[in-house]
Write a protein that holds these residues in place. Structure first.
Motif, PDB file in Angstrom:
ATOM      1  N   PRO A  61       0.787  -1.240   0.000  1.00  0.00           N
ATOM      2  CA  PRO A  61       0.000   0.000   0.000  1.00  0.00           C
ATOM      3  C   PRO A  61       0.817   1.287   0.000  1.00  0.00           C
ATOM      4  O   PRO A  61       0.286   2.321  -0.407  1.00  0.00           O
ATOM      5  N   SER A  62       2.042   1.230   0.443  1.00  0.00           N
ATOM      6  CA  SER A  62       2.872   2.445   0.445  1.00  0.00           C
ATOM      7  C   SER A  62       4.329   2.045   0.535  1.00  0.00           C
ATOM      8  O   SER A  62       4.656   0.867   0.730  1.00  0.00           O
ATOM      9  N   ASP A  63       5.205   3.035   0.380  1.00  0.00           N
ATOM     10  CA  ASP A  63       6.640   2.737   0.461  1.00  0.00           C
ATOM     11  C   ASP A  63       7.084   2.496   1.899  1.00  0.00           C
ATOM     12  O   ASP A  63       8.267   2.275   2.151  1.00  0.00           O
ATOM     13  N   ARG A  64       6.154   2.532   2.835  1.00  0.00           N
ATOM     14  CA  ARG A  64       6.506   2.154   4.209  1.00  0.00           C
ATOM     15  C   ARG A  64       6.558   0.639   4.377  1.00  0.00           C
ATOM     16  O   ARG A  64       7.066   0.144   5.383  1.00  0.00           O
ATOM     17  N   GLN A  83       0.988   3.204  10.916  1.00  0.00           N
ATOM     18  CA  GLN A  83      -0.184   4.064  11.036  1.00  0.00           C
ATOM     19  C   GLN A  83      -1.367   3.206  11.474  1.00  0.00           C
ATOM     20  O   GLN A  83      -1.360   1.980  11.309  1.00  0.00           O
ATOM     21  N   ASP A  86      -2.832   0.600   9.224  1.00  0.00           N
ATOM     22  CA  ASP A  86      -2.077  -0.631   8.992  1.00  0.00           C
ATOM     23  C   ASP A  86      -2.590  -1.783   9.859  1.00  0.00           C
ATOM     24  O   ASP A  86      -2.179  -2.936   9.661  1.00  0.00           O
TER      25      ASP A  86
END
Lengths: 114, 111
Positions: A61-64, A83, A86
């Motif tokens: 979902p994200s670069d995290r 977050q 998550d």
């Protein structure tokens, strides 16, 4: 072991913390998948490995989110700066990579971000 | 993209028969799986269909119609332990035959 194992089974993190989730697939299984399952929903694809190669990460979902499988067996899914969105169950699955092969799922890691 | 629909919840009586439907729209179809998932546990494999028709395995049967984008899971002689979520998943020919899941059908079996 006989099946896919995951650790930890439960993880509580404070918002902003980094977490690492581990998956031990069935020995000899070439393919390894990570899925995210929100409460009351079906699993959603995150990423796929064939041996040590990450061939698809389109579902992250994200670069995290970062996943690795350096020796083609154990895999780790890392989430940086967690977050609240998550929070979910993270499922790992492995298979022999033949066309009709079923995927064998681990019990999942339930991540709660406060 | 992929779109898979199945009812959210169903209720049935112990000893009865229940049919859980699944419709899908997808590209690169490689087959359709049904998984059972008890609360807090891993999904476990029930059935796989790639050709049209009915596959029977004990109390569980699964049907596929590729032209209609339709499958169903039939559970006979329901037992209390069959109370679980049933996940319809389509295998697509990318990402190592990744699975695209429906939202799951929560089945409650009552005495």
């Amino acid at each position: 072991g006989a099946g896919v194992s995951q650790s930890p089974r439960y993880k509580v993190a404070k918002r902003g913390q980094d977490v690492a989730l581990r998956c031990d697939p069935i020995s000899g299984h070439v393919s390894l998948f990570w899925y995210q399952q929100a409460l009351g929903q079906g699993p959603e694809f995150l990423t796929y490995f064939q041996n040590e190669a990450q061939l698809d990460k389109s579902g992250l979902p994200s670069d995290r989110f970062f996943a690795e499988r350096p020796e083609g067996s154990v895999s780790t899914l890392k989430i940086q700066r967690t977050q609240q969105e998550d929070s979910a169950v993270y499922l790992c699955a492995s298979s022999l990579a033949r066309l009709a092969d079923e995927q064998f799922f681990g019990p999942g890691t339930r991540l709660t971000v406060l | 993209g992929q779109n898979i629909d199945q009812p959210t919840e169903m209720t049935a009586t112990e000893g009865a028969i229940v049919q859980i439907n699944c419709t899908y729209q997808t590209s690169g179809f490689n087959g359709l799986f049904w998984y059972q998932q008890h609360a807090g546990e891993a999904p476990t494999f029930l059935s796989y269909n790639v050709l049209d028709g009915l596959e029977e395995k004990g109390r569980f049967s699964s049907f596929l119609s590729r032209s209609k984008g339709y499958s169903y899971l039939l559970l006979k002689e329901l037992q209390m332990k069959d109370s679980a979520s049933y996940l319809c998943a389509v295998s697509v020919n990318n990402a190592g035959n990744m699975l695209t899941f429906g939202g799951g059908t929560r089945l409650m079996v009552k005495p």
